[in-house]
Write an enzyme that holds these catalytic residues in place. Structure first.
Site, PDB file in Angstrom:
ATOM      1  N   ASP A 149       0.845  -1.201   0.000  1.00  0.00           N
ATOM      2  CA  ASP A 149       0.000   0.000   0.000  1.00  0.00           C
ATOM      3  C   ASP A 149       0.881   1.252   0.000  1.00  0.00           C
ATOM      4  O   ASP A 149       1.960   1.248  -0.606  1.00  0.00           O
ATOM      5  CB  ASP A 149      -0.908  -0.043   1.237  1.00  0.00           C
ATOM      6  CG  ASP A 149      -2.274   0.562   0.987  1.00  0.00           C
ATOM      7  OD1 ASP A 149      -2.340   1.781   0.827  1.00  0.00           O
ATOM      8  OD2 ASP A 149      -3.261  -0.183   0.954  1.00  0.00           O
ATOM      9  N   HIS A 168      -3.373   5.894   3.717  1.00  0.00           N
ATOM     10  CA  HIS A 168      -4.237   4.766   3.382  1.00  0.00           C
ATOM     11  C   HIS A 168      -3.679   3.455   3.917  1.00  0.00           C
ATOM     12  O   HIS A 168      -4.403   2.620   4.472  1.00  0.00           O
ATOM     13  CB  HIS A 168      -4.367   4.733   1.853  1.00  0.00           C
ATOM     14  CG  HIS A 168      -5.310   3.731   1.302  1.00  0.00           C
ATOM     15  ND1 HIS A 168      -4.940   2.428   1.025  1.00  0.00           N
ATOM     16  CD2 HIS A 168      -6.613   3.844   0.925  1.00  0.00           C
ATOM     17  CE1 HIS A 168      -5.963   1.775   0.506  1.00  0.00           C
ATOM     18  NE2 HIS A 168      -6.998   2.608   0.430  1.00  0.00           N
ATOM     19  N   SER A 223     -11.341  -0.834  -0.267  1.00  0.00           N
ATOM     20  CA  SER A 223     -10.027  -0.833   0.390  1.00  0.00           C
ATOM     21  C   SER A 223     -10.154  -1.123   1.875  1.00  0.00           C
ATOM     22  O   SER A 223      -9.223  -1.631   2.500  1.00  0.00           O
ATOM     23  CB  SER A 223      -9.340   0.523   0.204  1.00  0.00           C
ATOM     24  OG  SER A 223      -8.798   0.647  -1.081  1.00  0.00           O
TER      25      SER A 223
END
Length: 959
Positions: free
Chosen positions: A427, A486, A670
């Protein structure tokens, strides 16, 4: 006579034509784009846009607005303008040009500057469009009438001027504090009806103004204990209280108070129902802190620290290491020094009226707050008290509705995971910088493996180099005001530090986390991602290293349209090595078959559900989906707890230059994928304990196909085999059954019809073994508006559904009705809080003045702006001509009056909305673009702050 009259008519017509030739219609101006031959317009300037409108002229992105003179001539409309300063030019810049009279679409002329000397012919053509539409605001939104925004002129600083609010409302506000006598508390009036109410305060910048929360009766006495936390979340909650009450957002003035440079701080006040966030327990008078590394300190770490609460003495630990140490305050003095008296606030501010317990708590929390502000302290917190319990003690776990939805608490009764299992998070990286020791307080360094950064582009990585051994997340800034972090949010869902009395819980409490950085400012390339996957699987890769141990599970909360052979090759190699790869289905509400890596048969593809086990509105779907997991929906609050129904996990805010650790609510596939990755890690722990080996990807595929680890949701084309069920999954992997006694499970645990729904469905299940029989389902006697029907005739054996119907006819407008639904079974009784809102025909949601901006997507500077309010219907109507091209559209409030939108604690939205990352808004020539942009309150729960460098670009507007 006829001939004479004809001559007169011809003369008149000729005269008219002559007049028209002498005085052509004036051209209104507009937005013009220079031809390639005319560039650059000015030395060292790439702008190609020239806007002339409303008596002003500007060169887009270079010269600000200046007065423009437009004069009609026989050849067209003459334009003259002079700028005193332009970017890259030291002296004046002058424009002399003519807009062609025939079409008003071509401009010709010259631009001149002296320093540097330049004389440029320009030819430009009309290239403009328009943007119309509106800002979408929640119907339950309320704006504080007293903020720093010049558009608010009200007052609510005492009970007599209290602003009315109701259940299921969200108040966006700002508080003001300069000194002990110059402050601005906010009062809100609410009617309590005997149903439980949760009142939660989110403080945007707790280090600037320490706000606390009170609930008072009409005599000014406390109804329930006040909330006096040390971070950005305060909460009080009621049970059966009734009558008029006053919610007070008040400034907690410390004896050593110093006024901040900006005395305003934004906040969001949520009034909802459902689970409460219990105040953390801690040892009075004790502070745990970590000192900054020696390289950043100006002198040796002290053995004692003089604070306004007393001298903190070091009692345990070595402050020169990277570990926390224990400080202790002296015993509290018998005679407490009161805060200087302020009229009308003695009951709130005077410690001499407090109990010893409240005084000790207050003294400790203020010592923590002072420690946080010291330049030699990295972080500080109370010495939390933990107690043995399997339900996580994490303070914000009650807000993680997505865990009970998949029977995770019952799975924890079987296993909490194993340190022999490793999950790779491929990520954006992670909020853990090994060289400096900077780490989010809810990420356990003992569980984080070294990892690697595979972003080959230094500009994309923002760390100044290519691939390296530090997967720290330097931020992506994709939201225009700060970074998403994220990867940390994903990692927190998989394995945040759990059952430790603070923050949130992760799905797996013991698995190792392997951070692999592949996404930067502009996403990631398929080659870099492929290298990250190979590394995580322990296969040869460009780093020349292989992690030990390599991953058992790889989480890919990433993707894009189209097929990537490179990425599939890496995924296939990882699977062949025995690694399970979990991928997000995507957030475009289209068939996932066109989305990589979700399309690959080698991955477990995960779609997203909302709180009601329905498809999240953004989630991709289709036959390629294997199963579903909670992804959230931040546009609604369907359990009525006062929080958007997003997934709560680890994050941060870097919009002001200080890396402030947070716990944001996000939504997306996600967020769904890491739920599955975490459950697979729990499954591997159970399988290892029973069988002494790991199960294979093929075995997992078979269990999914057989429906052995999911709750089937029916034939729906989006959830595959159904919603992941953590308890079923760990029992199947461990080969054990019948371990748990029968237990009634209810989901969701609270419900809200809001102002738009008339029907809601909830599920009842047996989260243990054996059988559970539902015996009765009964709404509150007074709730005549609420009816309930069951999926089978009572009594019936779980699982099943209960459908609730709300009848608004006859209910008063603008009022929230609340009720309790009692579900009785032979394995226990559950009470579910239910609320319905009756919308008013005379008023809508109000977040205050919203500033909408069209922003240059490269420089992030504002090109066009407007202000819109509820009274104006929150219309988006840019009146000035807009140069055609690509823009970011953002809108938000400015309650703290700093001239920026997108700050924490403000309402904010960026096109296309909350379901995806920002996308350019493309405006074509002569095109009118219609858009609706959701603007939501920016809410996250907080951890601590750490300054790491200069602030990133923020969105500023001109008042």
């Amino acid at each position: 006579m006829v001939k004479r009259m004809l001559l007169v008519v011809l003369a008149v017509l000729w005269a008219g034509q002559a007049v028209a030739a002498k005085k052509p219609a004036a051209c209104p101006g507009g937005a013009f784009r220079a031809t390639a031959e005319s560039l650059p317009l000015l030395p060292d300037v790439t702008s190609d846009g020239l806007v002339i409108a409303n008596g002003e002229a500007s060169i887009v992105g270079t010269c600000g607005r200046t007065t423009a003179k437009l004069k009609r001539t026989r050849k067209g409309t003459r334009v003259t303008a002079t700028w005193l300063a332009c970017d890259g030019v030291n002296g004046k810049v002058r424009l002399k040009a003519m807009i062609d009279a025939a079409t008003c679409r071509e401009l010709r002329g010259r631009l001149r500057s002296k320093k540097p000397r330049s004389r440029r012919k320009i030819v430009a053509h009309l290239a403009q469009g328009a943007v119309h539409g509106g800002v979408a605001v929640s119907a339950s939104a309320i704006a504080d009438v007293d903020t720093a925004d010049s558009g608010t002129t009200g007052e609510n600083d005492r009970s007599s001027t209290a602003q009315p609010v109701s259940l299921l409302s969200t108040v966006g506000g700002a508080a003001y504090i300069v000194s002990n006598t110059d402050f601005d508390d906010d009062y809100y009036r609410i009617e309590l009806t005997g149903q439980p109410v949760n009142i939660t305060l989110f403080i945007a910048e707790p280090d600037r103004s320490d706000l606390d929360l009170l609930l008072l009766d009409e005599n000014g006495d406390q109804i329930v204990p006040s909330s006096e936390g040390s971070d950005n979340v305060e909460q009080v909650f009621t049970t059966t209280q009734t009558g008029t009450a006053y919610i007070v957002v008040f400034t907690a003035i410390a004896p050593d108070f110093e006024a901040p440079a900006n005395p305003w701080t934004g906040y969001v006040l949520s009034i909802g129902q459902g689970p409460s966030v219990a105040p953390a327990e801690f040892v009075p008078g004790e502070v745990v802190a970590r000192m900054r590394p020696a390289a950043t300190r100006s002198k040796a770490s002290p053995k004692a620290m003089a604070l306004s609460m007393g001298t903190l003495a070091l009692v345990k630990g070595d402050p020169t290491t990277d570990r926390g140490v224990l400080f202790r305050l002296p015993e509290a003095l018998a005679a407490r020094a009161p805060v200087p008296a302020v009229a009308g606030r003695s009951k709130i501010k005077d410690p001499t009226t407090w109990s010893a317990e409240r005084y000790d708590r207050w003294r400790t929390l203020h010592a923590v707050a002072e420690m946080k502000k010291r330049p030699d302290v990295a972080w500080a917190e109370p010495n939390f008290i933990l107690r043995p319990q399997l339900t996580p003690s994490d303070e914000f776990y009650p807000l993680q509705w997505h865990y009970p939805l998949i029977s995770l608490p019952e799975a924890w009764d079987v296993t909490q995971g194993s340190s022999q299992v490793t999950v790779a998070v491929v990520d954006t990286g992670i909020l853990y910088d090994r060289p400096t020791g900077l780490v989010h307080p809810d990420l356990d360094p003992g569980r984080i493996l070294p990892g690697f950064d595979f972003i080959s582009s230094p500009s994309n990585a923002k760390d100044g180099d290519g691939i390296d051994a530090n997967p720290f997340d330097n931020g992506d800034g994709r939201r225009g005001v700060g970074s998403s972090f994220h990867g940390s949010h994903v990692a927190g869902t998989i394995g945040a530090a759990s059952n430790d009395g603070k923050g949130v819980s992760g799905v797996d409490w013991n698995a190792k986390l392997l951070p692999v950085r592949v996404l930067g400012v502009d996403g990631g390339s398929s080659y870099d991602i492929g290298q990250g996957i190979r590394y995580a699987a322990g296969l040869p890769n460009d780093s020349g290293t292989i992690p030990s141990p390599h991953a058992d599970v790889i989480n890919l909360s990433l993707g894009g349209t189209g097929f990537s052979a490179e990425m599939q090759s890496a995924v296939r190699a990882a699977r062949d090595a025995g690694v399970i790869v979990v991928a997000a289905a995507g957030n475009d509400n289209v068939d996932a078959a066109n989305f990589s890596p979700a399309m690959f048969p080698e991955v477990v593809t995960v779609s997203a559900s909302d709180l009601a086990r329905q498809k999240a509105p953004y989630s991709n779907f289709g036959s390629i989906v294997d199963l579903a997991a909670p992804g959230g929906d931040t546009s609604v609050d369907r359990n009525g707890d006062g929080f958007a129904d997003g997934v709560l996990s680890v994050g941060a805010d870097d919009s002001t230059g200080s890396l402030v650790f947070r716990y944001p609510f996000y939504q997306g596939t996600s967020m769904a994928a890491p739920h599955v990755s975490g459950v697979v890690a729990l499954m591997q722990a159970a399988h290892l304990a029973t069988n002494g080996r790991r199960f294979t990807p093929d075995e997992l595929d078979q269990w999914i196909a057989n429906g052995e680890i999911t709750d089937q949701l029916g034939i729906d084309n989006w959830s595959g085999a159904g919603l992941i069920n953590a308890r079923r999954a760990v029992l199947r992997a461990g080969g054990v059954a019948g371990m748990l006694p029968p237990n009634l499970g209810v989901s969701p645990t609270s419900l809200s019809f809001g102002a738009d729904l008339g029907e809601l469905t909830m599920t009842v299940t047996n989260t243990g073994s054996g059988a559970v029989t539902i015996q009765s389902v009964t709404p509150s006697a007074a709730a005549t508006w609420l009816t309930a029907t069951t999926s089978a005739e009572l009594p019936f054996a779980a699982p099943g559904t209960i459908t609730l119907h709300a009848e608004r006819a006859g209910l008063p407008e603008g009022i929230v009705q609340s009720a309790a639904l009692t579900i009785v079974s032979d394995a226990g009784t559950r009470i579910v809080q239910v609320a319905v809102q009756v919308p008013s025909t005379t008023s809508g949601g109000d977040v205050g003045t919203v500033y909408a901006l069209l922003i240059d997507p490269v420089t992030r500077t504002s090109r066009y702006q407007l202000a819109t309010t509820r009274d104006g219907g929150y219309r988006l109507e840019f009146t000035q001509p807009i140069l055609s091209g690509s823009y970011l559209l953002a809108a938000g409030t400015d309650r703290d009056g700093d001239g920026f939108i997108g700050d924490a604690g403000e309402a904010f939205g960026i096109y296309p909305g909350s379901t995806s990352d920002p996308e350019p808004l493309v405006i074509g020539d002569d095109q009118t673009v219609d858009v609706t942009l959701p603007v939501l309150e920016a809410v996250s729960v907080g951890a601590s702050g750490f300054r790491v460098g200069p602030p990133p670009p923020r969105i500023e507007f001109a008042r």
